[in-house]
Design an enzyme around this catalytic site. Structure first.
Site, PDB file in Angstrom:
ATOM      1  N   PHE A   3       0.815  -1.245  -0.088  1.00 28.54           N
ATOM      2  CA  PHE A   3       0.023   0.018  -0.042  1.00 28.54           C
ATOM      3  C   PHE A   3       0.946   1.094   0.003  1.00 28.54           C
ATOM      4  CE2 PHE A   3      -3.814   2.323   0.899  1.00 28.54           C
ATOM      5  CZ  PHE A   3      -3.588   3.379   1.802  1.00 28.54           C
ATOM      6  N   THR A  49       2.206   7.066   1.774  1.00 22.57           N
ATOM      7  CA  THR A  49       3.195   8.362   2.465  1.00 22.57           C
ATOM      8  C   THR A  49       4.078   8.572   1.607  1.00 22.57           C
ATOM      9  OG1 THR A  49       3.101   6.810   4.687  1.00 22.57           O
ATOM     10  CG2 THR A  49       5.152   8.274   4.345  1.00 22.57           C
ATOM     11  N   ASN A  92       6.883  14.512   2.175  1.00 26.51           N
ATOM     12  CA  ASN A  92       6.269  15.637   2.785  1.00 26.51           C
ATOM     13  C   ASN A  92       4.920  15.197   3.393  1.00 26.51           C
ATOM     14  OD1 ASN A  92       8.130  17.444   2.793  1.00 26.51           O
ATOM     15  ND2 ASN A  92       7.892  17.743   0.550  1.00 26.51           N
ATOM     16  N   ALA A  93       4.382  14.198   3.424  1.00 21.31           N
ATOM     17  CA  ALA A  93       2.914  13.831   3.679  1.00 21.31           C
ATOM     18  C   ALA A  93       3.146  12.515   4.548  1.00 21.31           C
ATOM     19  CB  ALA A  93       2.053  13.637   2.337  1.00 21.31           C
ATOM     20  N   SER A 109       1.386  12.344   8.375  1.00 22.04           N
ATOM     21  CA  SER A 109       0.076  12.344   8.921  1.00 22.04           C
ATOM     22  C   SER A 109      -1.097  13.052   8.325  1.00 22.04           C
ATOM     23  CB  SER A 109       0.086  12.935  10.537  1.00 22.04           C
ATOM     24  OG  SER A 109       0.992  12.156  11.241  1.00 22.04           O
ATOM     25  N   GLN A 129       8.430  -8.853  45.263  1.00 22.83           N
ATOM     26  CA  GLN A 129       7.229  -7.918  44.875  1.00 22.83           C
ATOM     27  C   GLN A 129       7.418  -6.914  43.767  1.00 22.83           C
ATOM     28  OE1 GLN A 129       5.175  -5.911  48.209  1.00 22.83           O
ATOM     29  NE2 GLN A 129       3.786  -7.512  48.322  1.00 22.83           N
ATOM     30  N   GLN A 172      13.507  -4.807  30.775  1.00 22.85           N
ATOM     31  CA  GLN A 172      14.144  -4.438  32.542  1.00 22.85           C
ATOM     32  C   GLN A 172      14.106  -5.336  33.340  1.00 22.85           C
ATOM     33  OE1 GLN A 172      15.011  -1.308  33.292  1.00 22.85           O
ATOM     34  NE2 GLN A 172      15.174  -1.632  35.230  1.00 22.85           N
ATOM     35  N   GLY A 174      20.245  -6.698  32.703  1.00 18.19           N
ATOM     36  CA  GLY A 174      21.473  -6.795  31.820  1.00 18.19           C
ATOM     37  C   GLY A 174      21.350  -7.962  30.417  1.00 18.19           C
ATOM     38  N   GLU A 224       0.547   3.276  10.094  1.00 16.35           N
ATOM     39  CA  GLU A 224      -0.762   3.134   9.967  1.00 16.35           C
ATOM     40  C   GLU A 224      -1.632   4.121  10.673  1.00 16.35           C
ATOM     41  OE1 GLU A 224      -2.896  -0.279   9.232  1.00 16.35           O
ATOM     42  OE2 GLU A 224      -1.184  -1.166   8.313  1.00 16.35           O
TER      43      GLU A 224
END
Lengths: 396, 259, 382
Positions: free
Chosen positions: C122, C125, C128-129, C131, C278, C336, C340, C363
């Protein structure tokens, strides 16, 4: 059929827990079996009150059972030499024959086999049935199966053993079916039951997670294929005496509907470490790439593949496909030798279900020793070279 | 080509364990699956059908729940399914199994090719394929790694050996057992699953196949199990002591079976 | 939780799950590393009849709806969002033809897309266009029996690997919202070429390229529907496709949660597995709550859309925002928890965190989605 003695059954439910097939359950305080039962017998063994039994009909024993006597082994000859398992079969065959006080014979099929029968005698055969014919040069299931069947029918051994090699596992079932007798595959232990002289055949099932002992009490011969590299080879005696009989096969038995065009030999070095029987793995303790070369030497000596901990791969001593562990491969070979590997959980999860684990490490508190079957605390640069030497000696 | 593929429902062997103290099989979490080698056998059958036309019929001897793997097979391209099931088949060894399968296959009608997996991962015997071929008196090739051609009623193929492979030709009708290297089994398709859901499975019992009661199940078996136990090696934790030479000597002794 | 799927829906889940476990997961790290388009996996998906899930039966499809696609994408997303995006983008490229194409056009293209033989893409985009879609500058001019396209599309998913491209171009700028039209451009059309493959933060297995149209001439019948319907069809297309993207977020969140819990049970610090603490438990609990809430909203929105309501934009946008914001949070939290190890490429969660970001962007950015929702609320409460 599975029988449940409702008087003896106390409805404890142990059988229900133990059944892998969900075939038995306790209903209203009594065990009830359904059609999922495979008669595996686990519940029978587990029942504390002996309420469960497997009902067997009277079996017809083969009419001429008593006429079958002697231990026969199939000596596998291919590409001009005997497969090593042939000597192992003679080793165990000799033991069984001595126990039963019967002769040990070998059957040899192939083409151009001068001197081979003599070798079989020196390794323990009393008789060698030699079938040397050009038609037998290339192995075909049908021809080899026909000849073996004919020799067995003629000489009626009570036990027939073959190696569980690609050839053995391929054509021996044809022979057993033709003879309407029982065959047990890939045995790792064989013994004669003293009470009745029946052969007890022990072999792994469920991928090696379970061992089963099998018998073939009602028909003859009792046939088994034997796992290579398990049984001991006896020391050869070149002066040993034995009879070599040239067997002439009937022409119509030297037929094979399947045509073998040619053999193609392949190099075995594209080893996928997850497929091998033996892995020798090295870790941080090898210090450097030169040190890691020891691992390759030990692997060659035992005929195994090279594995590695993450530390070794990260240090670029060996490529990633050899890495064993959480972020590498999971392996479960028959033998895993870990050298200079501490045994952090990330490595252990990749190899802990190996059949036998050997650990060599200088730190007595290394966690690898918690999962090792055999452990040596020591300097691997001393231990491994000596190990390599000793193994090369043994293998000859 | 009329192709028959023999499949078996097995417990997932890697999960099966025996408790060494009580000598009983732990039941929890052991799934029932299609024997992995049979998945490859089925895939090869479906590929041959796609290439040369014909049908694939899957046959399984087992308890009623084995129907699940027959439906899985249809979802992966099989056209028909036959379940050979009867309480009287229970406890069969490979001798009784090949008798039963041979009877069922004879009942099913003419065929060109039977494909089996190399071995079942519970029994690990690799005996049913050859035994069945012998019973049906058809030529057979084991450990097939690749089918290279189909011409003039002969299949050309590569058969795996310990040291390489053989180039072999087999006339049809015949039987093959296949190894995992032969193909990548496909994932079931949506259309396949829907077909599998609605397909009627042909179920045959001992009477339907004309089986003799003394030739099936435990009564028809030539071998029987004396005992079942957990493998001995696991659980040892032995530290080898002494000088380096002594340690190495002990170790090599222990490792004899592997050398 | 049990969402009471029908038997057919369960079949879709089973097949998708098997493909994910057997094919996608084992290859995802390598595909990400090598930035390789997953052709083989897409072939497996095609053979499993999954490319045609949303395509009507008369074109060889399954005749299913939004929810069926959501179920498949949830599994693929659990495997690799890069691979899943390649599948989803093909659906996105196909929707305009289904929604507005003539019968002849559907007969021509749908069967091959349903069979997975051809992939779609599809193209809206531009540099410059984004959103502001109305700012596109690609033009289409009718010249005799042909449309001539000129312009450049940017960041087109499946660009270069698809064969069928649905392209939005300006046909009459003076007509404002009715100034654009949709066209089918095929990879073999003259005057159509690709820019180089983009290097991205995440979904690296997905191909992203510029599409360059220089006097690209296509037959007249390649116009999808009528002139001027471009932006309208685009809006309808995105309404349909957004739950799929949301579903990728759900699958991704599930994968991240799975890794985090398994790790937390294994990792021992201070004498206990860290799941016993916890602080970790609460993190995992929040992850699980947000994941399930997103899943429930996505399923509800998809079913709502399948009931062909008059308004589907709000539901569609809501589920997209919810699930993709959730995926970003849950994957970050998963890294997280693995701490590591989570940061290292050896472990799969860092890729999941990198992959999550795009879901909040493409999208329709989540900011635009909130605009849509706000406007819908405004309309509702008159």
């Amino acid at each position: 059929m599975l029988r449940i003695d409702i008087e003896a059954c106390i409805g404890c439910g142990v059988c229900e827990e133990v059944c892998t097939f969900e075939a038995i359950e306790v209903v209203d305080g009594v065990a009830v079996v359904n059609e999922k039962c495979t008669l595996c017998g686990s519940c029978v063994d587990s029942c504390e009150t002996g309420a469960i039994s497997i009902e067997t009909k009277e079996k017809t024993v083969q009419a001429d059972l008593g006429d079958w006597s002697g231990i026969m082994i199939y000596a596998e000859f291919r590409h001009g030499k005997l497969a090593p398992v042939s000597f192992e079969l003679l080793g165990i065959g000799r033991e069984l024959a001595d126990q039963q006080q019967v002769p040990l014979s070998a059957i040899l099929l192939g083409s151009g086999m001068d001197g081979v029968a003599r070798e079989l005698v020196s390794y323990g055969a009393d008789i060698v049935y030699q079938v040397d014919a050009p038609a037998l040069e290339l192995f075909t299931d049908e021809m080899y199966g026909n000849i073996l069947e004919d020799v067995i029918r003629e000489h009626k051994p009570e036990v027939v053993l073959a190696g569980a090699t690609a050839i053995g596992r391929s054509f021996i079932p044809l022979v057993a079916t033709a003879l309407a007798t029982g065959l047990t595959a890939d045995c790792t232990q064989l013994a004669i039951r003293p009470e009745d002289g029946v052969l007890l055949q022990t072999r792994p099932a469920f991928g090696g997670n379970i061992m089963a002992t099998i018998e073939c009490p009602y028909t003859r011969p009792q046939m088994a294929t034997v796992r290579p590299r398990v049984m001991k080879t006896a020391a050869p005696d070149p002066d040993r005496k034995g009879e070599i009989i040239n067997y002439q096969p009937k022409a119509e038995r030297l037929q094979s509907r399947v045509r073998v065009l040619r053999n193609v030999l392949e190099e075995q070095d594209q080893v996928n470490i997850t497929e091998g029987d033996i892995i020798v793995a090295g870790g941080r303790g090898l210090d450097n790439e030169k040190g890691f070369a020891l691992i390759k030497q030990l692997a060659d000596a035992v005929g195994g593949a090279v594995g590695a901990s993450r530390a070794a791969v990260d240090s670029a001593w060996i490529a990633y496909p050899h890495q064993v562990g959480q972020t590498g491969k999971t392996v479960n070979p028959k033998l895993y030798i870990a050298c200079g590997i501490s045994g952090a959980i990330q490595h252990v999860v990749g190899m802990q279900s190996s059949e036998t684990i050997v650990a060599i490490n200088k730190d007595p508190h290394a966690p690898i020793f918690d999962v090792a079957t055999y452990g040596i605390v020591g300097d691997l640069f001393e231990v491994v070279p000596k190990l390599i030497e000793k193994i090369r000696e043994r293998r000859g | 080509m009329k192709i028959i593929v023999c499949i078996k429902q097995v417990p997932d062997a890697k999960d099966v364990r025996l408790d060494p103290k009580t000598n009983t099989m732990a039941r929890e979490g052991v799934a029932s699956i299609m024997n992995p080698f049979d998945r490859h056998a089925l895939e090869e059958g479906v590929r041959l059908k796609e290439q040369h036309g014909g049908t694939v019929t899957v046959v399984s001897m087992g308890p009623p729940q084995a129907e699940a793997v027959l439906r899985d097979a249809v979802a992966c391209g099989a056209d028909e399914a036959v379940l050979v099931s009867d309480r009287a088949f229970a406890g069969a060894d490979t001798w009784a199994t090949t008798y039963t399968l041979a009877k069922a296959i004879e009942k099913n009608g003419p065929f060109d090719l039977i494909i089996c997996g190399k071995q079942a991962i519970d029994g690990d015997t690799a005996q049913v394929g050859p035994g069945l071929a012998k019973r049906l008196n058809i030529p057979y090739v084991s450990y097939v790694r690749k089918i290279t051609a189909f011409e003039n009623g002969f299949l050309s193929l590569h058969r795996l050996m310990d040291d390489g492979y053989d180039e072999v030709e087999i006339p049809l009708p015949g039987l093959l057992t296949v190894v995992k290297e032969i193909n990548e089994p496909r994932v079931p398709s949506l259309k396949g699953k829907m077909k599998a859901k609605s397909l009627s499975i042909n179920t045959l019992n001992a009477e339907d196949i004309g089986a003799d009661a003394n030739s099936i199940g435990l009564p028809g078996s030539t071998t029987q199990v004396v005992k079942v136990f957990a493998p001995v090696f696991k659980g040892e934790r032995t530290m080898l002591e002494g000088t380096v030479d002594e340690q190495v000597e002990q170790l090599v002794n222990k490792l004899e079976p592997y050398l | 939780m049990d969402y009471f799927l029908t038997e057919e829906q369960r079949m879709i889940v089973d097949i998708s799950r098997q493909i994910t476990d057997d094919k996608i997961i084992p290859q995802r790290a390598e595909l990400d590393e090598k930035e390789e388009f997953p052709n083989a996996i897409l072939d497996d998906i095609a053979k499993a009849d999954l490319f045609g899930l949303f395509i009507p039966e008369e074109y060889g499809g399954f005749g299913g709806g939004c929810f069926d696609v959501v179920l498949a994408l949830e599994q693929f997303g659990r495997g690799c969002v890069g691979v899943a995006t390649s599948y989803a983008a093909s659906a996105l490229g196909a929707y305009p033809i289904l929604l507005a194409g003539s019968e002849e056009m559907k007969q021509k293209y749908m069967p091959e897309i349903a069979a997975g033989k051809k992939k779609a893409a599809f193209a809206l985009t531009e540099a410059n266009a984004g959103s502001d879609a109305s700012g596109i500058q690609t033009t289409a001019v009718l010249d005799g029996d042909e449309w001539v396209l000129n312009g450049t599309k940017q960041w087109i998913t499946n660009g270069g690997d698809a064969q069928i491209y649905t392209v939005v171009a300006i046909t009459d700028r003076s007509k404002g919202p009715r100034g654009a039209s949709l066209f089918v451009v095929e990879d073999t059309d003259a005057g159509f070429s690709y820019g180089q493959k983009e290097k991205k933060l995440g979904i690296r297995a997905s191909s992203t390229r510029e599409l360059i149209f220089r006097d690209c001439r296509i037959p007249k019948d390649r116009l999808i529907g009528k002139v001027g319907l471009g932006f309208i069809v685009v809006m309808k297309t995105l309404d349909l496709s957004r739950p799929g993207i949301a579903s990728l977020g759900v699958g991704l969140g599930q994968a991240a949660l799975d890794e985090a819990v398994v790790y937390a049970k294994q990792r021992v610090q201070f004498g206990k597995p860290i799941i016993a603490f916890q602080a970790v438990q609460h993190m995992l609990a929040d992850m699980a709550i947000q994941l399930e809430a997103a899943r429930a909203l996505v399923y509800a929105a998809a079913k709502h859309i399948d009931a062909h309501p008059k308004d589907m934009s709000k539901a569609s946008s809501m589920c997209k925002v919810c699930a993709t914001d959730m995926a970003m949070k849950v994957t970050t939290d998963a890294v997280q928890v693995l701490a590591g190890y989570g940061y290292m490429r050896e472990y799969p969660v860092e890729k999941m965190m990198r992959d999550a970001k795009i879901l909040q962007i493409y999208e329709g950015t989540n900011q635009i989605q909130r605009n849509v929702i706000g406007q819908e609320l405004n309309k509702e409460y008159t």
